[in-house]
Design a protein around this motif. Sequence first.
Motif, PDB file in Angstrom:
ATOM      1  N   LYS A 254       0.832  -1.209   0.000  1.00 34.52           N
ATOM      2  CA  LYS A 254       0.000   0.000   0.000  1.00 34.52           C
ATOM      3  C   LYS A 254       0.866   1.258   0.000  1.00 34.52           C
ATOM      4  O   LYS A 254       0.625   2.188  -0.781  1.00 34.52           O
ATOM      5  CB  LYS A 254      -0.909  -0.018   1.226  1.00 34.52           C
ATOM      6  N   GLU A 255       1.881   1.287   0.879  1.00 36.35           N
ATOM      7  CA  GLU A 255       2.746   2.466   0.972  1.00 36.35           C
ATOM      8  C   GLU A 255       3.482   2.718  -0.339  1.00 36.35           C
ATOM      9  O   GLU A 255       3.590   3.867  -0.795  1.00 36.35           O
ATOM     10  CB  GLU A 255       3.739   2.266   2.121  1.00 36.35           C
ATOM     11  N   LEU A 258       0.908   4.061  -2.940  1.00 37.83           N
ATOM     12  CA  LEU A 258       0.537   5.460  -2.697  1.00 37.83           C
ATOM     13  C   LEU A 258       1.668   6.403  -3.113  1.00 37.83           C
ATOM     14  O   LEU A 258       1.422   7.453  -3.710  1.00 37.83           O
ATOM     15  CB  LEU A 258       0.209   5.654  -1.212  1.00 37.83           C
ATOM     16  N   GLU A 259       2.894   6.030  -2.797  1.00 35.26           N
ATOM     17  CA  GLU A 259       4.037   6.863  -3.171  1.00 35.26           C
ATOM     18  C   GLU A 259       4.149   6.970  -4.691  1.00 35.26           C
ATOM     19  O   GLU A 259       4.438   8.049  -5.227  1.00 35.26           O
ATOM     20  CB  GLU A 259       5.320   6.280  -2.575  1.00 35.26           C
ATOM     21  N   ARG A 262       1.615   9.334  -6.094  1.00 34.13           N
ATOM     22  CA  ARG A 262       1.932  10.736  -5.793  1.00 34.13           C
ATOM     23  C   ARG A 262       3.035  11.287  -6.700  1.00 34.13           C
ATOM     24  O   ARG A 262       3.111  12.508  -6.915  1.00 34.13           O
ATOM     25  CB  ARG A 262       2.363  10.884  -4.330  1.00 34.13           C
ATOM     26  N   GLY A 272      -2.108  10.127  -9.216  1.00 39.98           N
ATOM     27  CA  GLY A 272      -2.970   9.999  -8.050  1.00 39.98           C
ATOM     28  C   GLY A 272      -4.092  11.011  -8.001  1.00 39.98           C
ATOM     29  O   GLY A 272      -5.006  10.878  -7.182  1.00 39.98           O
ATOM     30  N   GLN A 278      -8.111   7.095  -7.724  1.00 41.55           N
ATOM     31  CA  GLN A 278      -8.405   7.380  -6.317  1.00 41.55           C
ATOM     32  C   GLN A 278      -9.453   6.413  -5.769  1.00 41.55           C
ATOM     33  O   GLN A 278      -9.336   5.915  -4.646  1.00 41.55           O
ATOM     34  CB  GLN A 278      -8.893   8.823  -6.166  1.00 41.55           C
ATOM     35  N   MET A 281      -7.888   2.997  -5.230  1.00 39.97           N
ATOM     36  CA  MET A 281      -7.016   2.977  -4.060  1.00 39.97           C
ATOM     37  C   MET A 281      -7.827   3.043  -2.774  1.00 39.97           C
ATOM     38  O   MET A 281      -7.491   2.372  -1.782  1.00 39.97           O
ATOM     39  CB  MET A 281      -6.046   4.154  -4.132  1.00 39.97           C
ATOM     40  N   SER A 331      -2.094  -3.419  -6.783  1.00 37.83           N
ATOM     41  CA  SER A 331      -0.838  -2.676  -6.622  1.00 37.83           C
ATOM     42  C   SER A 331      -0.013  -2.727  -7.897  1.00 37.83           C
ATOM     43  O   SER A 331       0.533  -1.704  -8.341  1.00 37.83           O
ATOM     44  CB  SER A 331      -0.038  -3.249  -5.449  1.00 37.83           C
TER      45      SER A 331
END
Length: 379
Positions: A254-255, A258-259, A262, A272, A278, A281, A331
Amino acid sequence: MNFQHTDDRRMLADSLNRFIAEQYGFEARDRIARSQEGFSRDKWQRFCELGIVGAFFEESDGGFGGDGFDIAVVFEALGRGLVVEPFLDALIVGRALGRAGNDTQREIIARMIEGTEIAAFAHDEPGSHYELARVTTRAARRADGWVLNGAKGVVQQGEHADILLVSARTSNGEHDQAGISLFLVPRNAPGMRVRGYRKIDGGRAAEVSLENVELDSDALVGTEGAGFPTLAHAVGYGLVALASEAVGAMDVAKEHTLEYLRTRKQFGVPIGTFQALQHRMADLLLEIEQARSAAINAAAAVGGEGIERERALSAAKYSIGRIGALVAEESIQLHGGIGMTWELPLSHYSKRLVMIDHQLGDEDHHLARYIELGRALMS
């Protein structure tokens, strides 16, 4: 019920996470996972010096934990680091010996806590389809001991373990819970052949063949023919461990995703900011929290007995299997083609999440088991 971790558990988790971050980064882990042994004896010893294995067991067995949440905090950290050292088998074998072993056999737990002995759990068989009671390996009495014949599959680190906990049938039919016995078998016992191979998610496993393996009478763990309750007890803790490991791996996936959302730009803006991504996610984050809740529920229930315990464990394993596959797929898709590259850690987390589903019963098996247990509860 209060699900906040105690100070001791938080300190253990902090120490373990810090050690993994400083000494077990992805490049180091990748080298270890692809090595000839499939794990690092040096890192294993250092993990044990941190007290990691000791957290699996109660004080009466030489440990300092033993609660479901003690195991959960350790394996969540191990999942975040994709650690390949044989912690799961140490947990399962140790819990079995703690429940049914004699004083001499329980000394193995102390050696595992110290890191001086490695144990492997040899229970799965070709064609067993995850059924815990389906055992065709046979153990026959002889004058001063036992003779074992059969085969075991996917034994984690079987080729490098010092000793194996082997299930074998001493009476009744191959599907019966009664009649299963447990034995401690040295890896170098005459008549036992071990064929190792590399796993797709890192580390190594082995196929084990037993042909007229002769054991002394003291190799029997517990009472003859009464091994199934011990199996169910120990495997239950293994299910908590896998569920928690998966949650840790999901958090990292997940981290990373998300990175990437971004920082990756398309049409001059981060991807993102696209509403469709969105929504995907957001759905994924909700699913991960559902997996976390299932793992917490399993950790709370594992110390009990009976149908409610088994239902909580199967519910967690089903949830982890389904959500783990979803996290792996989403992912990678949100990363695009780069998500499949070997150099990116994400692909390794995805493979591990998929393979966790196939350890100790996949989602189909545990969904069917959950339904069956529900019927038994209502009858």
